[in-house]
Enzyme design. Structure first.
Site, PDB file in Angstrom:
ATOM      1  N   LYS A  45       0.808  -1.220   0.000  1.00 15.43           N
ATOM      2  CA  LYS A  45       0.000   0.000   0.000  1.00 15.43           C
ATOM      3  C   LYS A  45       0.845   1.277   0.000  1.00 15.43           C
ATOM      4  CE  LYS A  45      -3.510  -0.845  -0.424  1.00 15.43           C
ATOM      5  NZ  LYS A  45      -4.126  -1.372  -1.692  1.00 15.43           N
ATOM      6  N   HIS A 100       7.483  -7.287  -2.198  1.00 16.66           N
ATOM      7  CA  HIS A 100       7.185  -6.669  -0.903  1.00 16.66           C
ATOM      8  C   HIS A 100       8.165  -7.162   0.159  1.00 16.66           C
ATOM      9  CE1 HIS A 100       3.665  -4.605  -2.198  1.00 16.66           C
ATOM     10  NE2 HIS A 100       2.823  -5.616  -2.166  1.00 16.66           N
ATOM     11  N   SER A 130      -4.670   2.764   4.447  1.00 25.73           N
ATOM     12  CA  SER A 130      -4.935   2.040   3.200  1.00 25.73           C
ATOM     13  C   SER A 130      -4.884   0.531   3.435  1.00 25.73           C
ATOM     14  CB  SER A 130      -3.913   2.458   2.138  1.00 25.73           C
ATOM     15  OG  SER A 130      -4.171   1.812   0.915  1.00 25.73           O
TER      16      SER A 130
END
Length: 287
Positions: A45, A100, A130
């Site tokens: 995010k 990630h 988010s």
């Protein structure tokens, strides 16, 4: 491969089992990067989808065909997710890869690589908001319950993909160390997308002429990406992402965290942030 309630753990970091296996995680940390690869690294995010679109647009000199016909998880696959070996091993020439993973897990794989690395950072207050709303729609992530509970888990590094603080400190510590490392913030892109796209295209050694830049900017606007089914995840079935509970691309603004945080939560966040980041002088625009 549903595994919606399964969690995988590597180095005390939790990953959703719907997308990750022990094999896929080990594949990632031992991945043989090519010097021609471009790696987009982010904490969730933080502008991942946006950067995938930007790099795709630059590499294709503003031609929107690829971004309108190929899902972003295929043209810029996540290294650590179970499907990536099949996609990456079938790719020839230049590859755009997404991750990630924290730097610590990829350090050995990247040690002697000349792959270009783009790290995107975002104000963690906006990240946690988010991420909270994403948990509400993503059925492969735990139910977040209240925002107050989720904020505590985020600050303690107990959410999927681990600690935001460790992630940011790990990757940004490589500025000036790793060859071909470029760091940019979500806020910079939001305020001056054209200037950022010029900087990114220069880093990628793919400078754009005015017409190419204009086409790239158009396809990378928030509204264009939000309405693009190759980007907005509306192709993902409702049993995986419940689109009735929200949109993958929600608002895209900076400073929206103020509409969620209470004053008590702001004070708590600021205290933890000051403690965790005292040796990492990064500032973020809050409005």
């Amino acid at each position: 491969m549903a595994r919606l309630d399964v969690r995988e753990t590597l180095h005390n970091i939790s990953f959703p089992g719907h997308l990750h296996t022990q094999d896929s995680l080990n594949y990632a940390i031992n991945f043989p990067f090519r010097d021609t690869d471009t790696l987009i690294a982010t904490y969730p995010k933080s502008g991942t989808t946006w950067m995938q679109g930007i790099v795709t647009a630059i590499e294709n000199r503003g031609d929107p065909h690829l971004s309108k016909t190929v899902p972003n998880w295929t043209r810029a696959p996540w290294l650590e997710q179970y499907y990536s070996p099949g996609v990456l091993e079938a790719s020839h020439g230049h590859r755009i890869i997404t991750t990630h993973l924290p730097y610590q897990l990829l350090a050995n794989a990247l040690q002697d690589s000349k792959a270009k690395i783009i790290y995107v950072i975002r104000n963690p207050r906006d990240v946690v908001v988010s991420y909270y709303y994403f948990h509400k729609m993503a059925n492969f992530l735990p139910d977040p319950n209240s925002f107050d509970e989720f904020l505590d888990e985020f600050l303690e590094g107990k959410v999927s993909y681990g600690s935001w603080f460790d992630h940011v400190k790990g990757w940004t510590s490589q500025a000036g160390v790793l060859a071909n490392f470029f760091c940019i913030s979500y806020e910079e892109m939001w305020l001056d997308l054209q200037g950022c796209m010029k900087r990114i295209s220069s880093f990628l050694e793919c400078p754009l002429v005015d017409e190419e830049l204009a086409r790239s900017l158009k396809q990378c606007s928030f509204s264009s990406m939000r309405d693009n089914p190759m980007v907005n995840y509306t192709q993902v079935p409702n049993e995986i992402m419940d689109h009735s509970k929200g949109h993958f691309m929600r608002k895209g603004k900076i400073g929206d965290w103020r509409n969620t945080f209470t004053e008590v939560q702001i004070d708590h966040f600021d205290n933890v942030y000051s403690s965790q980041m005292q040796n990492c002088p990064i500032t973020f625009l809050s409005e």
